[in-house]
Structure formats: structure tokens, C-alpha cells
Design a protein around this motif. Sequence first.
Motif, PDB file in Angstrom:
ATOM      1  N   ILE A  89       1.897   7.258  10.652  1.00  0.00           N
ATOM      2  CA  ILE A  89       2.404   7.792   9.390  1.00  0.00           C
ATOM      3  C   ILE A  89       1.476   7.318   8.267  1.00  0.00           C
ATOM      4  O   ILE A  89       1.103   6.146   8.217  1.00  0.00           O
ATOM      5  N   LYS A 121     -10.117   7.712  12.095  1.00  0.00           N
ATOM      6  CA  LYS A 121      -8.859   6.997  12.319  1.00  0.00           C
ATOM      7  C   LYS A 121      -8.553   6.713  13.784  1.00  0.00           C
ATOM      8  O   LYS A 121      -7.729   5.856  14.075  1.00  0.00           O
ATOM      9  N   ASP A 124      -4.081  -0.278  11.652  1.00  0.00           N
ATOM     10  CA  ASP A 124      -4.645   1.066  11.729  1.00  0.00           C
ATOM     11  C   ASP A 124      -6.021   0.968  11.061  1.00  0.00           C
ATOM     12  O   ASP A 124      -6.136   1.135   9.848  1.00  0.00           O
ATOM     13  N   THR A 174       1.032   1.802   5.864  1.00  0.00           N
ATOM     14  CA  THR A 174       0.572   0.514   5.333  1.00  0.00           C
ATOM     15  C   THR A 174       0.973   0.324   3.869  1.00  0.00           C
ATOM     16  O   THR A 174       1.000   1.288   3.106  1.00  0.00           O
ATOM     17  N   PHE A 191      -0.432  11.711  11.703  1.00  0.00           N
ATOM     18  CA  PHE A 191      -1.631  11.948  12.507  1.00  0.00           C
ATOM     19  C   PHE A 191      -1.492  11.139  13.798  1.00  0.00           C
ATOM     20  O   PHE A 191      -0.542  10.370  13.953  1.00  0.00           O
ATOM     21  N   GLU A 247      -5.542  -1.776   7.725  1.00  0.00           N
ATOM     22  CA  GLU A 247      -4.236  -1.303   7.232  1.00  0.00           C
ATOM     23  C   GLU A 247      -3.195  -1.931   8.146  1.00  0.00           C
ATOM     24  O   GLU A 247      -3.050  -1.511   9.299  1.00  0.00           O
ATOM     25  N   GLU A 284       0.422  -2.570   9.651  1.00  0.00           N
ATOM     26  CA  GLU A 284       1.587  -1.679   9.722  1.00  0.00           C
ATOM     27  C   GLU A 284       2.622  -2.209  10.724  1.00  0.00           C
ATOM     28  O   GLU A 284       2.265  -2.787  11.746  1.00  0.00           O
TER      29      GLU A 284
HETATM   30 MG    MG Z   1      -2.349   3.742   8.129  1.00  0.00          MG
END
Ligand code: MG
Length: 203
Positions: free
Chosen positions: A6, A106, A85, A175, A28, A54, A56
Motif C-alpha cells: 500500500i 519497487k 519497502d 510508510t 502495487f 520505507e 512498514e
Molecule cells: Mg512503501
Amino acid sequence: MKIICIGRNYTKHIEELENEKPTDPVVFMKPDTAILLKKQPFFIPDFSGDVHHEVEVLVKINKVGKYIDRKFAHKYYDQIGLGIDFTARDMQSKLKEKGLPWEKAKAFDGSAVVGKWLPKEKINDVNNIEFRLLKNDEIVQEGNTSHMLWKIDELIEYVSKYFTLKIGDIIFTGTPAGVGKVIANDRLKGFIDNEELFSITIK
Ligand code: MG
């Protein structure tokens, strides 16, 4: 298994990247090959000069489900974790500008750090989880799941409209503010409350 991520789920992080506030969750995916192998360092890929952390909160799915109502979503996970992430921000910005998919920025190998899992019973309230990321022993990101725009159960309802959730799937829930660049020899440690859930070195 699949990893569903997310984006833009914390207002202050949306502001720091000057993104628009979404009307629906940004979703994604990462493939299973994105998971950083246990005890391995994270190698900065040669196609990026600006890889960001990031941190999370993660949710591990333990039951197959589709069109899950938010009222029943809590029955579909029993473990909570913490991860990173990793994002090639320079590449992501270029792709975003052109309206292209983000996967190269990513979902590359090693881009998903998955820390130790905690049984959900150990967590008082999944909508009030304190978490943080330390870089070289300094706090760089701090968050609380109470600040999510979409809470965990709402995310499960939303993503399960599109994707059947299967046992072992992982949701990265977005994040908070404080994302930043990593360089070689950095050490990243992630905590929920006072429990260390991962510790990784950047190479
Ligand atoms: Mg992220």
C-alpha cells in the motif's frame, strides 16, 4: 505467495513526497523474489543512486479469502510484522512522471525486508502499533498505525476485491514520514514497541 503493498497511507509521508492525497488506497505488488534473504545484507542495486528506506507494518494472511468484509477481516491474519519497502526513488520519480508502472523501482530483488513475526495476540490493538526505524542507532522513522488513512481491516477488504488472498501472502501497509536514502555501511534496525524485529546492513 505474493506481496501486496500500500502506498500513501500516512498523511505526513504524502506531504513529504508532495504527492496528492488518494481517494482510494494506492496498491502495487512485489514478487516473492523481492524478499531479502534472512541474514543477508541489502546490496544497493547499480541502477539507482537514491535508494530509500520505507519502514512498514506487515500483515501475514492465514486464510484464503476474496471479497472480505472489513468486519471479518481480523479472521484472515494472525501475525504482525515489520519490514522495509526499499524504493529506488530516482527511478520511481521518472516512472511516475511518465505514468508508467513502478515495479522496476519497487519490486527488484531484495527490495522487501520481512522481519520477525509477532503473534497478533501479543498486540493489544492493531490500530495502535508503535513502530520505528533506526539508522546507525538514530531514529529516522516513527509511526503509529492509528495514523493510517486506511486501517489494516479496511485494507484487507479493499485489496481482496481485486486479488484473492492466500495463506502466506504479506501486506505492506504503507510508510510514515521520514523516508530517506541509504548508503553502504548503514545499519537499519526496526522495532515494534521495544522488540527488535530486524537488523540489516547496507552494502
Ligand atoms: Mg512503501
